[in-house]
Each structure stands twice: as C-alpha cells, then as structure tokens.
Enzyme design. Structure first.
Site, PDB file in Angstrom:
ATOM      1  N   ASP A 132     -34.009   5.941   5.196  1.00  0.00           N
ATOM      2  CA  ASP A 132     -33.075   6.080   6.311  1.00  0.00           C
ATOM      3  C   ASP A 132     -33.811   5.910   7.632  1.00  0.00           C
ATOM      4  O   ASP A 132     -35.006   6.183   7.733  1.00  0.00           O
ATOM      5  CB  ASP A 132     -32.318   7.411   6.255  1.00  0.00           C
ATOM      6  CG  ASP A 132     -33.176   8.567   5.747  1.00  0.00           C
ATOM      7  OD1 ASP A 132     -34.415   8.417   5.686  1.00  0.00           O
ATOM      8  OD2 ASP A 132     -32.609   9.612   5.401  1.00  0.00           O
ATOM      9  N   GLU A 184     -27.710  10.575   9.267  1.00  0.00           N
ATOM     10  CA  GLU A 184     -27.333  11.841   9.892  1.00  0.00           C
ATOM     11  C   GLU A 184     -25.857  11.861  10.284  1.00  0.00           C
ATOM     12  O   GLU A 184     -25.331  12.893  10.637  1.00  0.00           O
ATOM     13  CB  GLU A 184     -28.202  12.093  11.130  1.00  0.00           C
ATOM     14  CG  GLU A 184     -29.691  12.207  10.845  1.00  0.00           C
ATOM     15  CD  GLU A 184     -30.062  13.466  10.070  1.00  0.00           C
ATOM     16  OE1 GLU A 184     -29.178  14.335   9.892  1.00  0.00           O
ATOM     17  OE2 GLU A 184     -31.218  13.586   9.640  1.00  0.00           O
TER      18      GLU A 184
END
Length: 376
Positions: free
Chosen positions: A69, A128
């Site tokens: 990520d 997120e």
C-alpha cells in the site's frame, strides 16, 4: 540493490506522504524507479494513482502476487527525523513508506535473479480510505494479470526486528467507519424548552452505543464500537441545532458486524423519537476481514522457520482493519506482521520504525517466492 539504496528510497518516500487516490508524487517517484530498471522482463501499467508491475518468469506456470500500500495519513509528524514529511499535516504514520520500499527491493531481486514463475507487484493506493484493494483487484489489468496467490505484510512496532508474526485463518477484523448526524432545533441558551438540544442527544447516544457490545454480541466473539470525535454547536450561549458523531466498528465475524449495525440503527431511531430530531447514519468505508489461507500460511511459517534465521511467531487475531482482506477473499493468500521495534505505535505522530526491518522482509519474501516458484 543494496541496503543503503533501499533506506534512501524509504526516506525519499517518507518525505512525500499523500492520502488515498491523491498519491501523485508517490506514483511518479515509483514509476521513475521502475523506469530505470532493465525492461526486458518488466512490464509496468498504471491504475488510478496505483501501479501494477509484472516481472515475467522464465517459464511461467503461475503468477505470484505481492501487494504494497502506498498512501499516508492526515497526521502532523512529530519525529526527530531529518527527512520529515514535506507535506504539512500528512505523514507516513502506518509504515507504508517501508511497505513500498520492501516491494521495490523484492522486485529488484527478481529482476536480477530470474525465476520460472511471474511475480506481480501491486502498489495499491487508498488503503487508509476510501479503499483501493477491491477496485484494484477488480480492474481490467488485474483480470488480465490475475495472480494465483497473493501476499502482503504490515509493520508491527511492538515486535523486534527479525520477527515475523502471523496465523492461519482470521488475522484482522471486519471494520466499518461510523458517522451519525443529528439535526434538532437550536435557540437561545436561556430558553431550552423551546429547542431540541443536539449536544444532549449526542451525549445520550454515545452512552447507549456503548451498551451494544456488552449486551448484543456473544461474549465468546469480539466487537468494538469507538466514537472518536463529536462536534456540535457554535458558541457557548446557543443551544446546538446540529451534532455529529464519528467513530469506528470492529468485529471478528461478519455476523457480528451485521448485528451491531442493526442495533445502532435501532438506537438511533429511538434517539430521533426521544429527542424530536432527525438522524442520518453513514458507514463510510467498510473493510472485509483478513482471513489467511490456512495451508499457505502454515507452509510460509514452516518455510521461514526452517530456512532462515528469523523468528516466526504465531500471533492472535487483531482488531485492526486492512483492505487487503478483499484481495484474500478473491485470491488465496496471506498477510503477516513484520517487526520494526518502534517505541510508538501505528498511526502515531512519532512512529519511527527500525529501517533494518527492510532487509529482513526483502530476504524473507525473496526466499519464499523463489520457493513457491519451484512448486508445480
């Protein structure tokens, strides 16, 4: 690629944190790195602010996926680094700068040391929020370059460097954001009987929400409802017409998540009636549980334990959320914790992971992926 080069990459990335689907500088930095590598077995494609990078095998029979990520958090950094965030109000406070760097190190290993199978690297935006894993895996590129298995890691500040921790089955919880907006009738503080005070309604609602887990979730299961932010009103002498609650829900089963939401909706409906107001619920981003493939995870733990000097620890499931859960819901795979030995935890403004963990992860995953390529 040497250790020092990887550490510099991590520091460069640490300087430019960006939130979900706004990782423009991050994407360009990664593309510049990839474009400097030998291109004969490397194919790179962009997806939104993310990147797919396929290292082609010499005689591929399967594709092994590795996800990293790439987004940061809206947190003002408080470390003593001389390479602090250059973006005020934003920080890589969840270790994604390390995640990306590790992926680059593994990718470089397989550029320099070809294996029979192909390795697909997914540099994924918006972990997120609002969530990039599911749409990235459902993209046309991923359908063409469909991995047969997929892996990922997450740094763990609590564990020492050189420690790997994971478990077969459930690793991370189901998660959902929670936003509740209340609208009543404001007015002068001296005439409360002519108003419907949403500060009072919000306070009552928070108290009631805390009863849900205690009285509606099986004690042998686990769930969490946290209200982390309340806003309402304008000044001290005006009764608030509006209030907003912001929080999160975490459960260890899909059934508990459904049950918790049912009870939230019932309690909010009661608040509307009891406080003569209007209420609106928004669950925002929702992440599927990370459920590790049991056979693959056991194999990984056994392999690392027997073929490296690193310590492998079977951990307990955690209430943390990770949108990688959507990937392992569609493709067999697993995630593990990587020890980085920081005094401060995830999402903390002073998080300072030990950069020695980068080399540990590159070695672990290079060995394991090479091993998987030897299997038919």
């Amino acid at each position: 690629m040497g250790k020092e080069h990887l550490i510099q990459i991590r520091r460069d990335l640490h300087r430019i944190p960006e939130i979900g689907f706004q990782e423009f500088k991050t994407q360009q930095y990664l593309l510049d790195l990839l474009n400097k590598l030998p291109q004969d077995r490397l194919e790179v494609r962009t997806w939104k602010t993310g990147i797919f990078a396929l290292v082609k095998g010499t005689n591929p029979k399967k594709t092994i996926g590795y996800r990293a990520d790439i987004d940061g958090l809206p947190i003002t950094e408080e470390t003593d680094y001389d390479f602090q965030s250059e973006h005020p109000g934003f920080m890589h406070a969840c270790g994604h700068d390390l995640h990306m760097t590790i992926a680059i190190g593994i990718l470089m290993h397989f550029i320099e040391n070809p294996i029979s199978d192909s390795v697909l690297f997914l540099f994924q935006p918006a972990e997120e929020g609002p969530g990039g894993a599911e749409p990235m895996l459902n993209s046309e590129i991923a359908q063409e370059w469909r991995p047969d298995i997929i892996t990922a890691l997450h740094i763990s500040p609590e564990l020492p460097v050189g420690t790997i921790a994971t478990k077969p089955g459930l690793l991370f919880a189901n998660t959902s954001e929670l936003f509740i907006d209340l609208k009543g009738k404001g007015g002068h503080a001296a005439y409360p009987h002519t108003t419907n005070d949403m500060v009072v309604a919000a306070c009552s609602l928070v108290t009631q929400l805390q009863s849900i887990v205690a009285r509606n979730v099986d004690p042998l299961d686990s769930a969490v409802i946290t209200i982390g932010k309340i806003t309402g009103g304008t000044v001290q002498n005006i009764i608030a017409e509006n209030a907003r609650l912001e929080g999160t829900i975490r459960t260890l089963s899909v059934e508990s998540m459904d049950r918790v939401k049912e009870r939230i909706e019932a309690i909010v409906k009661g608040t509307e009636i009891g406080y003569s107001c209007q209420a609106k619920i928004d669950y925002g981003s929702m992440y599927h549980q990370v459920f590790n493939d049991e056979a693959l995870t056991t194999e990984f733990m056994d392999y690392i334990s027997k073929n490296t000097s690193y310590h492998v620890n079977e951990c307990s499931e955690a209430m943390t959320g990770e949108d990688f859960g959507y990937m392992v819901d569609q493709v067999s795979g697993f995630m593990f914790w990587l020890g980085v030995n920081s005094s401060y935890g995830l999402h903390h403004a002073k998080l300072q992971p030990d950069e020695a963990a980068i080399d540990v992860a590159v070695n672990v995953m290079s060995k394991y992926i090479s091993f998987k390529a030897t299997q038919s």
